[in-house]
Design an enzyme around this catalytic site. Structure first.
Site, PDB file in Angstrom:
ATOM      1  N   LYS A  60     -32.281 -68.352  27.088  1.00  0.00           N
ATOM      2  CA  LYS A  60     -32.928 -67.194  26.460  1.00  0.00           C
ATOM      3  C   LYS A  60     -34.398 -67.458  26.147  1.00  0.00           C
ATOM      4  O   LYS A  60     -35.208 -66.530  26.186  1.00  0.00           O
ATOM      5  CB  LYS A  60     -32.167 -66.783  25.204  1.00  0.00           C
ATOM      6  CG  LYS A  60     -30.777 -66.228  25.503  1.00  0.00           C
ATOM      7  CD  LYS A  60     -30.140 -65.658  24.252  1.00  0.00           C
ATOM      8  CE  LYS A  60     -28.737 -65.163  24.557  1.00  0.00           C
ATOM      9  NZ  LYS A  60     -28.118 -64.445  23.469  1.00  0.00           N
ATOM     10  N   GLU A 118     -35.740 -65.169  15.987  1.00  0.00           N
ATOM     11  CA  GLU A 118     -36.158 -63.794  16.279  1.00  0.00           C
ATOM     12  C   GLU A 118     -36.215 -62.996  14.987  1.00  0.00           C
ATOM     13  O   GLU A 118     -35.410 -63.227  14.081  1.00  0.00           O
ATOM     14  CB  GLU A 118     -35.086 -63.117  17.144  1.00  0.00           C
ATOM     15  CG  GLU A 118     -35.357 -63.107  18.607  1.00  0.00           C
ATOM     16  CD  GLU A 118     -34.236 -62.438  19.400  1.00  0.00           C
ATOM     17  OE1 GLU A 118     -34.186 -62.695  20.591  1.00  0.00           O
ATOM     18  OE2 GLU A 118     -33.417 -61.679  18.842  1.00  0.00           O
ATOM     19  N   HIS A 153     -21.030 -58.541  16.436  1.00  0.00           N
ATOM     20  CA  HIS A 153     -22.081 -58.532  17.459  1.00  0.00           C
ATOM     21  C   HIS A 153     -21.533 -58.429  18.877  1.00  0.00           C
ATOM     22  O   HIS A 153     -22.236 -58.743  19.834  1.00  0.00           O
ATOM     23  CB  HIS A 153     -22.989 -59.762  17.355  1.00  0.00           C
ATOM     24  CG  HIS A 153     -23.666 -59.884  16.027  1.00  0.00           C
ATOM     25  ND1 HIS A 153     -24.463 -58.893  15.505  1.00  0.00           N
ATOM     26  CD2 HIS A 153     -23.656 -60.877  15.113  1.00  0.00           C
ATOM     27  CE1 HIS A 153     -24.914 -59.282  14.327  1.00  0.00           C
ATOM     28  NE2 HIS A 153     -24.439 -60.465  14.056  1.00  0.00           N
ATOM     29  N   ARG A 200     -24.759 -60.870  36.080  1.00  0.00           N
ATOM     30  CA  ARG A 200     -23.392 -60.665  36.598  1.00  0.00           C
ATOM     31  C   ARG A 200     -22.980 -59.228  36.321  1.00  0.00           C
ATOM     32  O   ARG A 200     -23.738 -58.477  35.733  1.00  0.00           O
ATOM     33  CB  ARG A 200     -22.447 -61.609  35.857  1.00  0.00           C
ATOM     34  CG  ARG A 200     -22.630 -61.442  34.341  1.00  0.00           C
ATOM     35  CD  ARG A 200     -21.512 -61.928  33.515  1.00  0.00           C
ATOM     36  NE  ARG A 200     -21.855 -62.000  32.111  1.00  0.00           N
ATOM     37  CZ  ARG A 200     -21.733 -61.015  31.241  1.00  0.00           C
ATOM     38  NH1 ARG A 200     -21.299 -59.830  31.636  1.00  0.00           N
ATOM     39  NH2 ARG A 200     -22.057 -61.159  29.972  1.00  0.00           N
TER      40      ARG A 200
HETATM   41  P1  ADP Z   1     -24.963 -62.750  22.846  1.00  0.00           P
HETATM   42  O1  ADP Z   1     -25.671 -63.129  24.113  1.00  0.00           O
HETATM   43  O2  ADP Z   1     -24.409 -63.934  22.095  1.00  0.00           O
HETATM   44  O3  ADP Z   1     -23.963 -61.636  23.013  1.00  0.00           O
HETATM   45  P2  ADP Z   1     -27.226 -61.082  22.087  1.00  0.00           P
HETATM   46  O4  ADP Z   1     -28.555 -61.700  21.996  1.00  0.00           O
HETATM   47  O5  ADP Z   1     -26.910 -60.308  23.332  1.00  0.00           O
HETATM   48  O6  ADP Z   1     -26.103 -62.198  21.859  1.00  0.00           O
HETATM   49  O7  ADP Z   1     -26.974 -60.146  20.825  1.00  0.00           O
HETATM   50  C1  ADP Z   1     -25.718 -59.551  20.558  1.00  0.00           C
HETATM   51  C2  ADP Z   1     -25.869 -58.482  19.493  1.00  0.00           C
HETATM   52  O8  ADP Z   1     -26.367 -59.063  18.272  1.00  0.00           O
HETATM   53  C3  ADP Z   1     -26.878 -57.385  19.815  1.00  0.00           C
HETATM   54  O9  ADP Z   1     -26.303 -56.376  20.599  1.00  0.00           O
HETATM   55  C4  ADP Z   1     -27.254 -56.896  18.421  1.00  0.00           C
HETATM   56  O10 ADP Z   1     -26.255 -56.064  17.880  1.00  0.00           O
HETATM   57  C5  ADP Z   1     -27.260 -58.177  17.619  1.00  0.00           C
HETATM   58  N1  ADP Z   1     -28.629 -58.768  17.607  1.00  0.00           N
HETATM   59  C6  ADP Z   1     -29.081 -59.766  18.386  1.00  0.00           C
HETATM   60  N2  ADP Z   1     -30.363 -60.056  18.105  1.00  0.00           N
HETATM   61  C7  ADP Z   1     -30.748 -59.231  17.125  1.00  0.00           C
HETATM   62  C8  ADP Z   1     -31.966 -59.022  16.404  1.00  0.00           C
HETATM   63  N3  ADP Z   1     -33.044 -59.762  16.645  1.00  0.00           N
HETATM   64  N4  ADP Z   1     -32.008 -58.045  15.454  1.00  0.00           N
HETATM   65  C9  ADP Z   1     -30.907 -57.293  15.197  1.00  0.00           C
HETATM   66  N5  ADP Z   1     -29.724 -57.444  15.836  1.00  0.00           N
HETATM   67  C10 ADP Z   1     -29.635 -58.390  16.795  1.00  0.00           C
END
Ligand code: ADP
Length: 501
Positions: A116, A200, A235, A292
């Site tokens: 990431k 972040e 999440h 994917r």
């Molecule tokens: P993973 O790859 O582990 O699934 P992601 O980065 O795709 O994690 O994030 C999954 C979810 O977490 C997002 O859809 C959102 O709901 C929440 N999320 C992730 N980063 C943030 C952020 N910076 N601020 C608010 N919510 C976040």
């Protein structure tokens, strides 16, 4: 020419891939573990190879076993599905070294987007906005605290190799920061063998909106519009829809172009997804790319009419994209509900076990992608998703009503499922009005979670319905068809009025 594909996966996604192969006249090879001997994907395939004991670390995650299975069956290609080895660059390399086609992007693209931190750097270069935060791995705790202060609380600490919500910690105040850093790192090393983390800004009320991409090796890249995936628990998505209720034509155009730029910046090939967070003011930020097929891909298929698995196979064969951007339209509205063998009232605890009875919804505008059947025992070893229920409507309202009707028809006995919980989401006025963000489930927990006595009531009712069906079956066997047979849906649905007031 691809004439035989090994599917390096299990369950619903393996069956879904095989269905497209069948329509294309391509033979299929399933792989299976001990626990999956009776899985539908094994029955559906033309051939099936046993690859080890039940834990995925001894079967679906063992690269060599899968490659041996492909070689021994003369498979031309391997489709990895999602999860397991689907985003493993080393696996893609090994497959290609054997002269087998890997149905997916190059291992370089997987590496660039799989990390990431590297993805954030590449996106910034490609002029795609990323969630505000650090561009480098954070090793030093003192430095981390300084950075967090600069970004401003709350922040999200994230594993660079993260996925499935693992290695992610939300931090509201300074006193929580050091513990959160430590536990994110240790979860990351356990889950991914890499403890790199970055920070972040935590967006307070975001929407998760992603764009589907298709790219061929001849330089053509198109998007197939967005999916709104903000209904999440821990999440992780449980309901997705397209189009997004908050999207405007201008924003769609702009985000679609950024998604294409993102894919181009890593020379992407195949089907992929660019995930964004969108804030209350419709500012959007790149979150990550999934290199994917996504779980929720069927809603895109439903509104665009494009079979994404067929396109993946054609692209992997070296063909040019069969579509230009101007050929892709969004027709109507589609919603997906993920049906899990889990207990929402008990912290979404997995509920594997024997399916005693199952009736799946059918009818106009309804699709189920599943793999379980009556008498099947859901193993404890894997993700507890049973199936995906997808409904389509000319309008969003119609898609919601059709989803409610379908959830009412869906009947599974023997295990706990998320079906009733999903119904309550579909009936929630704010969901119906399209006013929700990623906190929807938390915000509405009072209404969405049911006291346990009600569940006991539902179970009792299910037992009564099953018994009545049994009596009815016995009667039919004895006397032939009765003049008016009652449906179990009618029985269970007798009090509910699903049409909107
Ligand atoms: P993973 O790859 O582990 O699934 P992601 O980065 O795709 O994690 O994030 C999954 C979810 O977490 C997002 O859809 C959102 O709901 C929440 N999320 C992730 N980063 C943030 C952020 N910076 N601020 C608010 N919510 C976040």
């Amino acid at each position: 020419m691809i004439s035989k594909i090994l599917i390096a996966n299990r369950g619903e996604i393996a069956v879904r891939i095989m269905r497209s192969c069948k329509e294309m006249g391509i033979e299929t090879v399933a792989v299976f573990s001990d626990a999956d001997r009776k899985s539908l994907h094994v029955r559906y395939a033309d051939e099936a190879i046993h690859i080890g004991s039940s834990p995925s670390t001894e079967s679906y995650l063992v690269k060599e076993k899968i490659i041996n299975a492909a070689n021994s069956t003369g498979s031309d290609a391997i489709h990895p599905g999602y999860g397991f080895l689907s985003e493993n660059a080393e696996f893609a390399d090994l497959v290609r070294k054997e002269g087998i086609i890997f149905i997916g992007p190059s291992s370089d693209s997987i590496r660039m987007m799989g990390d990431k931190i590297s993805a954030r750097r590449i996106m910034t270069k490609a002029d795609v906005p990323v969630v505000p935060g650090t561009r480098k791995k954070i090793d030093d705790d003192i430095k981390a605290l300084k950075v967090i202060k600069r970004i401003g609380y709350p922040v999200m600490i994230k594993a660079s190799a993260g996925g499935g919500g693992k290695g992610m910690r939300l931090v509201y105040k300074e006193s929580e920061s050091l513990d959160a850093l430590k536990s994110a790192r240790s979860e990351a090393i356990d889950a991914f063998g890499d403890d790199s983390v970055y920070i972040e800004k935590y967006l307070s009320k975001p929407h998760h909106i992603e764009f589907q991409i298709l790219a061929d090796r001849h330089g053509n890249v198109i998007h197939l519009y967005e999916r709104e995936c903000s209904i999440q628990r821990r999440h992780q998505k449980i309901v997705e829809e397209t189009p997004s209720p908050i999207m405007t034509p201008e924003l769609r155009q702009e985000m679609g172009e950024k998604a294409i730029a993102a894919a181009r910046s890593v020379n992407y090939e195949g089907a992929g997804t660019i995930e964004f967070l969108v804030d209350e003011n419709l500012n959007y930020y790149f979150l990550e790319m999934n290199t994917r097929l996504q779980v929720e891909h069927p809603i895109t298929e439903r509104v665009t009419g494009v079979d994404l698995v067929k396109e993946q196979i054609r692209i992997a064969s070296g063909e040019k994209l069969a579509y230009e951007q101007a050929d892709i339209f969004q027709d109507g509205h589609a919603i997906e509900c993920r049906i899990y063998a889990e207990d929402p009232e008990n912290n979404f605890m997995p509920s594997p076990g024997l399916i005693r009875k199952i009736t799946e919804p059918m009818g106009f505008g309804v699709r189920t992608d599943g793999y379980v059947y009556e008498g099947y025992e859901i193993p404890i070893y894997y993700d507890p998703m049973i199936s995906k229920l997808i409904t389509w409507g000319r309008t969003r309202d119609e898609a919601i009503i059709r989803m409610l009707r379908s959830l009412e028809e869906y009947y599974i006995m023997g295990i706990r499922t998320s079906i009733d919980f999903l119904k309550r989401i579909m009936e929630n006025p704010e969901f119906i009005n399209g006013q929700y963000d990623t906190h929807f489930i938390d915000t509405h927990k009072e209404k969405l979670f049911c006291p346990s006595e009600d569940i006991a009531g539902t179970e009792d009712l299910a037992m009564i319905v099953a018994f009545m069906e049994y009596l009815e079956d016995a009667k039919i066997k004895k006397n032939g068809l009765p003049p008016q047979s009652f449906s179990n849906w009618k029985m269970r649905n007798r009090k509910r009025n699903i049409s909107r007031q």
